[in-house]
Design a protein around this motif. Structure first.
Motif: not given
Lengths: 121, 121
Positions: A65-83
């Motif tokens: 739980r030091l970072i968040h992982r946000k997955v965007y359900e699109i193609v091509p895949a997109k994942v954003e990481y943040s604190l």
DNA sequence: CTGTATCCTGTGTGATACTG
DNA sequence: CAGTATCACACAGGATACAG
């Protein structure tokens, strides 16, 4: 909380160490403190890291739980990481480690140039 | 400066990490920040550490000029370890790691008691 | 008391190839 | 783009015994 290093929670210092002790974790936190980033953005910044290792480090940071992982359900895949909040509270430590390292480096370089061993300690 | 981890000096954060990253180093620095100590005093405080490992960690800390090692030429042998200036400048970081760890722990413990997954991030 | 000297092992990290 | 699956390996750290 995971048991990755089983001595977690015995000593808060060791606990913190175990959470940020990975080969790339402090740098990842440092990068994410500036802005959230995608997988390949991180990969580019961390030249030398392999996909597998980056994935591992990110998974562990997320699990802890030091970072968040946000997955965007699109193609091509997109994942954003943040604190996360706890990740953000870690940044001052990373910043201090950075400036301490710079100071240390300059002092050691100065030492190496000296003719005599003059113990700067 | 040694090359133990060859990525030293590439990044000040990693440099700092490599200097205090040993299994026991932060704790040793922490203990020595209170007072200088002898080999066996450290050994007692660090329950679980072996002689060999303690020696190694101390040697590395000394090589990196984070601690001083003073040998008293008497019998039985007496050696005192204490922080160097650079070691002392490291203590605030260790202290922050300690309080961050405590905070983290209490938050994680609180999380575990919650009925629902309420993301405290 | 303060160490060395061997030997051994787990885990973290890396190289490489493949995938939805 | 963002992964997973294998295989491999160095190296920090530990167990144990011996020594000045």
């Amino acid at each position: 909380m995971k048991k990755r290093s089983n001595d977690r929670s015995q000593c808060p210092i060791r606990l913190t160490e175990s959470l940020i002790g990975g080969r790339w974790k402090t740098i990842i936190l440092w990068l994410l403190s500036k802005r959230s980033m995608r997988f390949n953005e991180l990969r580019r910044e961390l030249s030398g890291i392999t996909q597998k290792v980056l994935t591992e480090q990110l998974r562990e940071l997320e699990e802890d739980r030091l970072i968040h992982r946000k997955v965007y359900e699109i193609v091509p895949a997109k994942v954003e990481y943040s604190l996360s909040g706890q990740g953000e509270r870690l940044i001052p430590i990373v910043v201090m480690m950075c400036s301490w390292g710079e100071e240390y480096l300059s002092q050691e370089l100065a030492r190496e140039k000296l003719p005599q061993e003059n113990s700067q300690g």
